[in-house]
Design a protein around this motif. Structure first.
Motif, PDB file in Angstrom:
ATOM      1  N   PHE A  36       0.759  -1.284   0.056  1.00 60.18           N
ATOM      2  CA  PHE A  36       0.093   0.110   0.060  1.00 60.18           C
ATOM      3  C   PHE A  36       0.841   1.237   0.026  1.00 60.18           C
ATOM      4  N   TYR A  37       0.580   2.281  -1.003  1.00 62.95           N
ATOM      5  CA  TYR A  37       1.198   3.444  -1.097  1.00 62.95           C
ATOM      6  C   TYR A  37       0.137   4.419  -0.705  1.00 62.95           C
ATOM      7  N   VAL A  38       0.612   5.127   0.323  1.00 64.43           N
ATOM      8  CA  VAL A  38      -0.322   6.194   0.827  1.00 64.43           C
ATOM      9  C   VAL A  38       0.256   7.488   0.870  1.00 64.43           C
ATOM     10  N   GLN A  39      -0.582   8.389   0.098  1.00 61.65           N
ATOM     11  CA  GLN A  39      -0.068   9.932  -0.168  1.00 61.65           C
ATOM     12  C   GLN A  39      -1.275  10.875   0.304  1.00 61.65           C
ATOM     13  N   SER A  40      -1.065  11.709   1.315  1.00 63.52           N
ATOM     14  CA  SER A  40      -2.236  12.510   1.848  1.00 63.52           C
ATOM     15  C   SER A  40      -1.691  14.066   1.732  1.00 63.52           C
ATOM     16  N   ASP A  41      -2.572  15.118   1.302  1.00 62.12           N
ATOM     17  CA  ASP A  41      -2.179  16.290   1.206  1.00 62.12           C
ATOM     18  C   ASP A  41      -3.122  17.065   2.192  1.00 62.12           C
ATOM     19  N   TRP A  42      -2.426  18.150   2.986  1.00 58.68           N
ATOM     20  CA  TRP A  42      -3.013  18.763   4.130  1.00 58.68           C
ATOM     21  C   TRP A  42      -2.939  20.171   3.701  1.00 58.68           C
ATOM     22  N   ARG A  43      -3.880  21.049   4.069  1.00 61.00           N
ATOM     23  CA  ARG A  43      -4.131  22.436   4.263  1.00 61.00           C
ATOM     24  C   ARG A  43      -3.917  22.981   5.674  1.00 61.00           C
ATOM     25  N   ARG A  44      -3.129  23.943   5.930  1.00 66.67           N
ATOM     26  CA  ARG A  44      -3.226  24.538   7.243  1.00 66.67           C
ATOM     27  C   ARG A  44      -3.480  26.182   7.074  1.00 66.67           C
ATOM     28  N   ARG A  45      -4.226  26.548   7.864  1.00 68.42           N
ATOM     29  CA  ARG A  45      -4.813  28.115   7.817  1.00 68.42           C
ATOM     30  C   ARG A  45      -4.595  28.601   9.178  1.00 68.42           C
ATOM     31  N   GLY A  46      -3.423  29.352   9.319  1.00 64.69           N
ATOM     32  CA  GLY A  46      -3.381  29.810  10.706  1.00 64.69           C
ATOM     33  C   GLY A  46      -3.450  29.198  11.587  1.00 64.69           C
ATOM     34  N   TRP A  47      -4.303  29.501  12.791  1.00 66.43           N
ATOM     35  CA  TRP A  47      -4.846  28.651  13.705  1.00 66.43           C
ATOM     36  C   TRP A  47      -5.596  27.585  13.732  1.00 66.43           C
TER      37      TRP A  47
ATOM     38  N   THR B 197      -7.021  17.626   2.054  1.00 69.00           N
ATOM     39  CA  THR B 197      -7.545  18.010   0.972  1.00 69.00           C
ATOM     40  C   THR B 197      -7.473  16.841  -0.094  1.00 69.00           C
ATOM     41  N   ASP B 198      -6.763  15.986   0.157  1.00 65.97           N
ATOM     42  CA  ASP B 198      -6.632  14.758  -0.980  1.00 65.97           C
ATOM     43  C   ASP B 198      -5.829  13.418  -0.125  1.00 65.97           C
ATOM     44  N   ARG B 199      -6.403  12.462  -0.417  1.00 71.63           N
ATOM     45  CA  ARG B 199      -5.679  11.065  -0.178  1.00 71.63           C
ATOM     46  C   ARG B 199      -5.888  10.073  -1.271  1.00 71.63           C
ATOM     47  N   GLN B 200      -4.551   9.662  -1.431  1.00 64.90           N
ATOM     48  CA  GLN B 200      -4.383   8.579  -2.652  1.00 64.90           C
ATOM     49  C   GLN B 200      -3.795   7.305  -1.880  1.00 64.90           C
ATOM     50  N   VAL B 201      -4.609   6.235  -2.155  1.00 67.99           N
ATOM     51  CA  VAL B 201      -3.858   4.823  -1.610  1.00 67.99           C
ATOM     52  C   VAL B 201      -3.885   4.008  -2.954  1.00 67.99           C
ATOM     53  N   VAL B 202      -2.694   3.635  -3.236  1.00 67.07           N
ATOM     54  CA  VAL B 202      -2.464   2.696  -4.369  1.00 67.07           C
ATOM     55  C   VAL B 202      -2.256   1.331  -3.603  1.00 67.07           C
ATOM     56  N   ALA B 203      -3.197   0.360  -3.983  1.00 66.37           N
ATOM     57  CA  ALA B 203      -3.000  -1.070  -3.422  1.00 66.37           C
ATOM     58  C   ALA B 203      -2.668  -2.020  -4.583  1.00 66.37           C
ATOM     59  N   ILE B 204      -1.422  -2.696  -4.400  1.00 62.85           N
ATOM     60  CA  ILE B 204      -0.941  -3.690  -5.448  1.00 62.85           C
ATOM     61  C   ILE B 204      -0.929  -4.951  -4.607  1.00 62.85           C
ATOM     62  N   SER B 205      -1.834  -5.981  -5.214  1.00 67.56           N
ATOM     63  CA  SER B 205      -1.868  -7.242  -4.686  1.00 67.56           C
ATOM     64  C   SER B 205      -1.035  -8.371  -5.344  1.00 67.56           C
ATOM     65  N   PHE B 206      -0.679  -9.474  -4.604  1.00 66.62           N
ATOM     66  CA  PHE B 206       0.215 -10.443  -5.214  1.00 66.62           C
ATOM     67  C   PHE B 206      -0.478 -11.593  -4.975  1.00 66.62           C
ATOM     68  N   ASP B 207      -0.410 -12.802  -5.971  1.00 69.82           N
ATOM     69  CA  ASP B 207      -1.028 -13.850  -5.839  1.00 69.82           C
ATOM     70  C   ASP B 207      -0.019 -14.849  -5.126  1.00 69.82           C
ATOM     71  N   SER B 208      -0.392 -16.155  -5.280  1.00 64.33           N
ATOM     72  CA  SER B 208       0.593 -16.998  -4.582  1.00 64.33           C
ATOM     73  C   SER B 208       2.003 -17.375  -4.912  1.00 64.33           C
ATOM     74  N   ARG B 209       1.992 -16.974  -6.175  1.00 68.24           N
ATOM     75  CA  ARG B 209       3.497 -17.041  -6.799  1.00 68.24           C
ATOM     76  C   ARG B 209       4.317 -15.891  -6.591  1.00 68.24           C
TER      77      ARG B 209
ATOM     78  N   GLY C 255      -9.243   6.794  -3.309  1.00 68.69           N
ATOM     79  CA  GLY C 255      -9.131   8.346  -2.965  1.00 68.69           C
ATOM     80  C   GLY C 255     -10.259   8.703  -1.827  1.00 68.69           C
ATOM     81  N   LEU C 256     -10.212   9.728  -1.529  1.00 68.17           N
ATOM     82  CA  LEU C 256     -10.992  10.198  -0.313  1.00 68.17           C
ATOM     83  C   LEU C 256     -11.816  11.507  -0.913  1.00 68.17           C
ATOM     84  N   GLU C 257     -12.953  11.018  -1.230  1.00 63.01           N
ATOM     85  CA  GLU C 257     -14.134  12.216  -1.497  1.00 63.01           C
ATOM     86  C   GLU C 257     -15.225  12.229  -0.635  1.00 63.01           C
ATOM     87  N   ASP C 258     -15.354  13.685  -0.048  1.00 62.85           N
ATOM     88  CA  ASP C 258     -16.464  13.633   0.909  1.00 62.85           C
ATOM     89  C   ASP C 258     -16.388  12.890   2.007  1.00 62.85           C
TER      90      ASP C 258
END
Length: 155
Positions: free
Chosen positions: A76-87, A93-105, A115-118
């Motif tokens: 699993f590759y996880v990337q998230s973007d955050w916005r900071r506004r003062g206090w 604002t965005d999250r991407q998760v890439v999942a790569i599955s492997f078989d028995s071989r 992604g993370l929408e709403d």
């Protein structure tokens, strides 16, 4: 003569406020923070389902930030973007998760991007070779990701 000196002093006082106001305005502008890494669709196009192994995937797109919660499960590759506004608390604002599955071989059997929408986890893209039942690994990963707060990410 006194009026002129008084006017000059007022002008200098006003100009002295400019740097203070600039600092105040810049403190209110949003700052973006980026955490983690998720390969792009272009990078993932280099990975061949049924042929590439964990080793070749690592060479093509890099090592993941986290592995599956069970031995032999996916990456699993996880990337998230955050916005900071003062206090205010940081806002994801965005999250991407890439999942790569492997078989028995230990060959790539599936590549998915989520992604993370709403506040809902959605599938953004998917390359599937087997439409059979899928283990609940992703639900466990998202459950763990949901336990992170802005404070735990350094906020």
């Amino acid at each position: 003569m006194m009026d002129r000196a008084n006017q000059t002093g007022k002008s200098l006082g006003r100009w002295a406020l400019v740097p203070v106001m600039a600092v105040f305005v810049s403190a209110c502008s949003p700052m973006m923070e980026y955490h983690g890494y998720a390969p792009t669709d272009t990078d993932l196009a280099e990975v061949t389902i049924g042929q590439d192994t964990r080793e070749t995937v690592a060479q093509k797109v890099g090592q993941p930030g986290m592995g599956g919660v069970m031995e032999g499960s996916g990456w699993f590759y996880v990337q998230s973007d955050w916005r900071r506004r003062g206090w205010r608390a940081p806002e994801e604002t965005d999250r991407q998760v890439v999942a790569i599955s492997f078989d028995s071989r230990d060959r790539v059997s599936n590549i998915e991007r989520f992604g993370l929408e709403d506040g809902e986890v959605i599938s953004l893209s998917r390359r599937v070779t087997d439409s059979g039942p899928r283990p609940g690994v992703l639900s466990q990963v998202f459950r763990v990701l949901g336990q992170f707060s802005a404070a735990s990410l350094g906020g």
